[in-house]
Write an enzyme that holds these catalytic residues in place. Structure first.
Site, PDB file in Angstrom:
ATOM      1  CE  LYS A  27      -7.840  39.626  14.132  1.00 14.57           C
ATOM      2  NZ  LYS A  27      -8.220  38.837  14.990  1.00 14.57           N
TER       3      LYS A  27
ATOM      4  CG  ASP B  18     -10.697  38.146  12.596  1.00 10.58           C
ATOM      5  OD1 ASP B  18     -10.260  37.416  13.665  1.00 10.58           O
ATOM      6  OD2 ASP B  18     -11.185  38.834  12.448  1.00 10.58           O
TER       7      ASP B  18
END
Ligand code: NDP
Length: 451
Positions: free
Chosen positions: A131, A171
Site C-alpha cells: 500500500k 484508493d
C-alpha cells in the site's frame, strides 16, 4: 519440540508489536484483530508458530518514504511526503492501492498493507500485499496541480515498482484522473508499456468492471452471506456510507438487485432519501463526485432530500449496512444503534471501517458481518485480472470479467465458511477470512525457510 501457544503469549506478542510500532494505532488494531482470531489456529499448527510466521508477517519487507516537492498554481513550492509499504511479497508481486488524503501517515498505510496481504491471498490470485500514498490532499486542487504532484510522486516511486515487483492501484483520493497522470509519468520514465499500475483507463490497458469491482463485489459478498439464511437483497433497506468509488458502485448494484438505498454520505454529512435512490439520483452523484468534485449536500439540495451536517448513516433504520468511506467510521455506539434498529448484515466496502469494539457488538448479536478483507476484495481481484489481461495483451468483455468477479467473491465466501464456521447456525467471517487468507501465505513462507 512443539511450541505451546497460550493467551499470555498472545498478550506478550501484541505488547511487542505495540512497542515496536509507536504512534501507529490503526496498524496495531489490524494486527490485534488478526492475531486474536489466528491464535487458536496456530495452537493447532505449531509448525507456523515454530517458524515465527506471525512475527515475520507483522514486519514489512520494506518501507519506502520520500519527499514529494511540487509547485502550486501560484508558483509556491509545496512539500508532501510519499510512501510505499511493500509488506509481504511471499505469494506474488506487491499489490495494493495508493491513497492521497491529508490523514495519511505511516501507521495508516501499514494497517492497509497488512490487511492487503490476507485479502490478496483470499482472492486466490498470486499477489503480495502493499500500500502507499501521500498526505497530499487533492480536494480543492486544480487538475494541473494534481498532475504536477502525481508526476513528482512517480519520479521517485518508479524506481521501486514494476510489473513483477510492485503494482500500485487507486484508493481514497486516487481515481482514474490520478492513475492517468501517475501511469503517464511511469511510462515516460521507464520508456516501456507494461501493466505496472491497475485501475487504468480503457484507452491505455484498463479492465472493464475495474471501477465497479469493489462495490459490486461487496454486494455479491452480501448476497452470499444472505443466502446462508435464505434471504436476499430485494426489498431490503440499505445504508451506504461514503459517496466515492466504492459507495457509488455499491449503490448501483444494490439498486439493480431491488435494494432500497436510503443513505449516502461524505466527510461533511449524510443524505437520507426515504423513497430510495434511483438511477437518476445516482447518476447525479457520480457526476457531482467524479467530475464536479462537489459535496454530497448538493444531492439533497437538488432533489429536496434530508441532509444532516456532521452525521453518518448509522442512526438511520435499515436492514443492511455497507460502510464504504474510511477506517473506524462505525463505532460501538453506532453498532448498538444498528442492532437495535434491526440491521441484519454488515458488508465492509471500506477497509476496517468498524472499530474493534464495534465488531464485538456485531459478533455478540450474531449479525452477518463481512470483514473488508473478504467483502471488498473484488477490487484487487479485478486488478489482478487487469494484470493478467495486460500480460496476455487481451481485453476481456464486461460479462466475462463480471462472471469472474462473481466467481471469486463466491470462492472467498466459501473459504470464510470453511475456516469460520463455529456452529451449525453461525459463521464467524472475521475468523474465516483471517485464517483462510493466512494459510497460503504462511505455507509459502515455510517453504522459503528463514527469509
Ligand atoms: P474515494 O476517494 O473514491 O471516496 C472516499 C469516500 O469516503 C468519500 O465519500 C469521502 O468523503 C469519504 N471519506 C474519506 N475519508 C473520510 C473521513 N475521514 N470521514 C468521513 N468520510 C470520509 O475512495 P474509495 O471509494 O476508493 O475508498 C473508500 C474505502 O474503500 C477506503 O477505505 C478504501 O481503502 C476502500 N477500498 C477501496 C478500493 C477501491 O478499489 N477503490 C478497494 C478496496 C477497499 P470526502 O469526499 O468528503 O472526503
Amino acid at each position: 519440540m512443539a511450541m505451546e501457544i497460550k493467551q499470555d503469549r498472545l498478550d506478550a506478542f501484541l505488547a511487542r508489536v505495540e512497542h515496536r510500532n509507536p504512534g501507529e494505532p490503526e496498524f496495531f488494531q489490524a494486527v490485534r484483530e488478526v492475531s486474536e482470531k489466528l491464535w487458536p489456529f496456530l495452537q493447532k499448527h505449531p509448525e507456523f508458530a515454530k517458524a515465527r510466521i506471525l512475527e515475520r508477517l507483522t514486519e514489512p519487507d520494506r518501507v519506502v518514504m520520500f519527499r514529494v516537492t511540487w509547485v502550486d498554481d501560484s508558483g509556491q513550492i509545496q512539500v508532501n511526503r510519499g510512501y510505499r509499504i511493500q509488506f509481504s511479497g511471499a505469494i506474488g508481486p506487491y499489490k495494493g492501492g495508493l491513497r492521497f488524503h491529508p490523514s495519511v501517515n505511516l501507521g495508516i498505510l501499514k494497517f492497509l498493507a497488512f490487511e492487503q496481504i490476507l485479502k490478496n491471498s483470499l482472492t486466490t490470485l498470486p499477489m503480495g500485499g502493499g500500500k502507499g500514498g501521500s498526505d497530499f490532499d487533492p480536494k480543492g486542487k486544480s487538475d494541473n496541480e494534481v498532475m504536477r504532484f502525481c508526476q513528482s510522486f512517480m519520479s521517485e516511486l518508479f524506481r521501486h515498482i514494476g510489473k513483477n515487483i510492485d503494482v500500485p492501484a487507486g484508493d481514497i483520493g486516487v481515481g482514474e484522473r490520478e492513475i492517468g497522470y501517475l501511469f503517464g509519468q511511469y511510462r515516460r520514465l521507464r520508456n516501456e508499456f507494461t501493466g505496472t499500475m491497475t485501475g487504468k483507463g480503457m484507452a491505455y490497458g484498463g479492465s472493464l468492471i475495474r471501477p465497479e469491482a469493489t462495490g459490486y463485489g461487496s454486494v455479491y459478498f452480501a448476497c452470499e452471506m444472505l443466502r446462508t439464511r435464505n434471504e436476499d437483497i430485494s426489498g431490503r433497506t440499505c445504508l451506504v456510507s461514503g459517496s466515492g468509488n466504492v459507495a457509488q458502485y455499491t449503490a448501483e448494484k444494490l439498486i439493480e438487485m431491488g435494494g432500497k438505498v436510503i443513505t449516502l454520505s461524505d466527510s461533511s454529512g449524510v443524505v437520507v432519501d426515504h423513497a430510495g435512490l434511483d438511477t437518476e439520483k445516482l447518476a447525479y452523484v457520480m457526476d457531482l463526485k467524479n467530475n464536479r468534485r462537489g459535496r454530497i449536500k448538493e444531492l439533497a439540495d437538488e432533489f429536496g432530500l434530508e441532509y444532516h451536517e456532521g452525521k453518518d448513516p448509522w442512526s438511520v433504520k435499515g436492514d443492511l449496512a455497507f460502510p464504504s468511506a474510511t477506517q473506524n467510521e462505525l463505532d460501538a455506539d453506532s453498532a448498538r444503534e444498528l442492532v437495535k434498529n434491526g440491521c441484519i448484515l454488515i458488508s465492509e466496502g471500506a477497509n476496517m471501517p468498524t472499530t474493534y469494539e464495534a465488531t464485538k457488538v456485531f459478533e455478540e448479536a450474531r449479525l452477518l458481518f463481512g470483514p473488508g478483507k473478504a467483502a471488498n476484495a473484488g477490487g484487487v481481484a479485478i486488478s489482478g485480472l487487469e494484470m493478467t489481461q495486460n500480460s496476455m495483451r487481451v481485453s476481456w468483455t464486461r460479462s466475462e470479467v463480471d462472471t469472474k468477479l462473481k466467481g471469486i467473491m463466491s470462492t472467498i465466501h466459501d473459504t470464510c465458511v470453511e475456516y469460520g464456521r463455529v456452529s451449525d447456525d453461525y459463521v464467524d467471517y472475521i475468523l474465516g477470512a483471517n485464517v483462510g487468507g493466512f494459510v497460503k501465505v504462511a505455507n509459502a513462507m515455510l517453504a522459503f525457510g528463514a527469509v
